[in-house]
Design an enzyme around this catalytic site. Structure first.
Site, PDB file in Angstrom:
ATOM      1  N   GLY A 166      -8.471   2.496  -9.952  1.00 23.99           N
ATOM      2  CA  GLY A 166      -7.766   3.079  -8.817  1.00 23.99           C
ATOM      3  C   GLY A 166      -6.274   2.876  -8.983  1.00 23.99           C
TER       4      GLY A 166
ATOM      5  CD  GLN B 221      -1.243   0.212  -7.538  1.00 24.07           C
ATOM      6  OE1 GLN B 221      -2.062   1.113  -7.377  1.00 24.07           O
ATOM      7  NE2 GLN B 221      -1.546  -0.944  -8.101  1.00 24.07           N
TER       8      GLN B 221
ATOM      9  CB  CYS C  10      -4.416  -4.966  -7.314  1.00 24.44           C
ATOM     10  SG  CYS C  10      -3.090  -3.834  -6.875  1.00 24.44           S
ATOM     11  CG  LEU C  11      -4.120  -1.231 -12.527  1.00 26.17           C
ATOM     12  CD1 LEU C  11      -3.877   0.231 -12.863  1.00 26.17           C
ATOM     13  CD2 LEU C  11      -4.587  -1.991 -13.759  1.00 26.17           C
TER      14      LEU C  11
ATOM     15  CG  HIS D  54      -7.327  -1.723  -3.445  1.00 26.15           C
ATOM     16  ND1 HIS D  54      -7.481  -3.069  -3.694  1.00 26.15           N
ATOM     17  CD2 HIS D  54      -6.205  -1.344  -4.111  1.00 26.15           C
ATOM     18  CE1 HIS D  54      -6.482  -3.483  -4.456  1.00 26.15           C
ATOM     19  NE2 HIS D  54      -5.704  -2.457  -4.743  1.00 26.15           N
ATOM     20  CD  GLU D  55      -6.030   2.199  -5.501  1.00 26.46           C
ATOM     21  OE1 GLU D  55      -4.790   2.128  -5.442  1.00 26.46           O
ATOM     22  OE2 GLU D  55      -6.720   1.393  -6.162  1.00 26.46           O
TER      23      GLU D  55
ATOM     24  CG  HIS E 271      -1.687   0.125  -3.170  1.00 27.71           C
ATOM     25  ND1 HIS E 271      -0.834  -0.907  -3.436  1.00 27.71           N
ATOM     26  CD2 HIS E 271      -2.803  -0.115  -3.914  1.00 27.71           C
ATOM     27  CE1 HIS E 271      -1.413  -1.744  -4.305  1.00 27.71           C
ATOM     28  NE2 HIS E 271      -2.612  -1.282  -4.600  1.00 27.71           N
TER      29      HIS E 271
HETATM   30 CO    CO Z   1      -4.013  -2.086  -5.902  1.00 27.76          CO
END
Ligand code: CO
Length: 163
Positions: A46, A51, A89-90, A131-132, A135
């Site tokens: 994701g 990000q 999470c990246l 989750h996304e 963000h």
């Molecule tokens: Co994330």
């Protein structure tokens, strides 16, 4: 557009609120293409536009190994039933946290051409989607952990590096 790179916590861009997309043009397609490249390079499941430093409401979600783009994603309904699942999470390399979230959701979004998408999601895809979307409003998964875990993380940050 130049090469995009993943913004890591505590980069302040991760705390900003993203703007709605209302022009579905070539630039949007290019951004989405780049996001797909980045998620593949990093073997993520994701990714949200902030990000990679873009404050627009765009997310990419892995659907059983198919990466799907959602523009202006919204959660219309959440199940009362919740589920605990470990998330990464990246923007937080190496950090994995157990997070409780609604098990099923009903969502609305637009595709790359501006066409409306409506779906019911459950399991891993519902998890990633939530989750996304967080963000896009500057909410990070560390904000969603329970109070005790939060305390433990704060202590680790304060005392973790002391030898
Ligand atoms: Co994330």
């Amino acid at each position: 557009m130049m090469g995009l790179e993943i913004k890591k916590y505590p980069d302040s861009i991760l705390r900003q609120k993203c703007q709605k997309v209302d022009v579905f043009d070539k630039e949007l397609k290019l951004i989405c293409q780049k996001m797909i490249e980045i998620i593949k390079e990093n073997q993520g499941i994701g990714l949200a536009a902030p990000q990679v430093g873009i404050l627009k409401r765009i997310i990419v979600v892995d659907f059983d190994n198919n990466l799907k783009i959602f523009i202006n994603p919204e959660i219309l309904k959440k199940s009362k039933e919740k589920e605990i699942f470990e998330e990464g999470c990246l923007s937080f390399p190496g950090l994995f946290l157990k997070i409780k979230r609604p098990k099923e959701i009903e969502i609305k979004a637009q595709d790359l051409n501006g066409q409306e998408i409506k779906m019911k999601l459950n399991g891993l895809t519902a998890r990633i989607f939530q989750h996304e979307v967080d963000h896009l409003d500057g909410i990070l998964f560390i904000d969603r952990v329970g109070k005790f875990k939060k305390l433990a993380l704060a202590f680790k940050k304060l005392f973790g590096k002391r030898k």
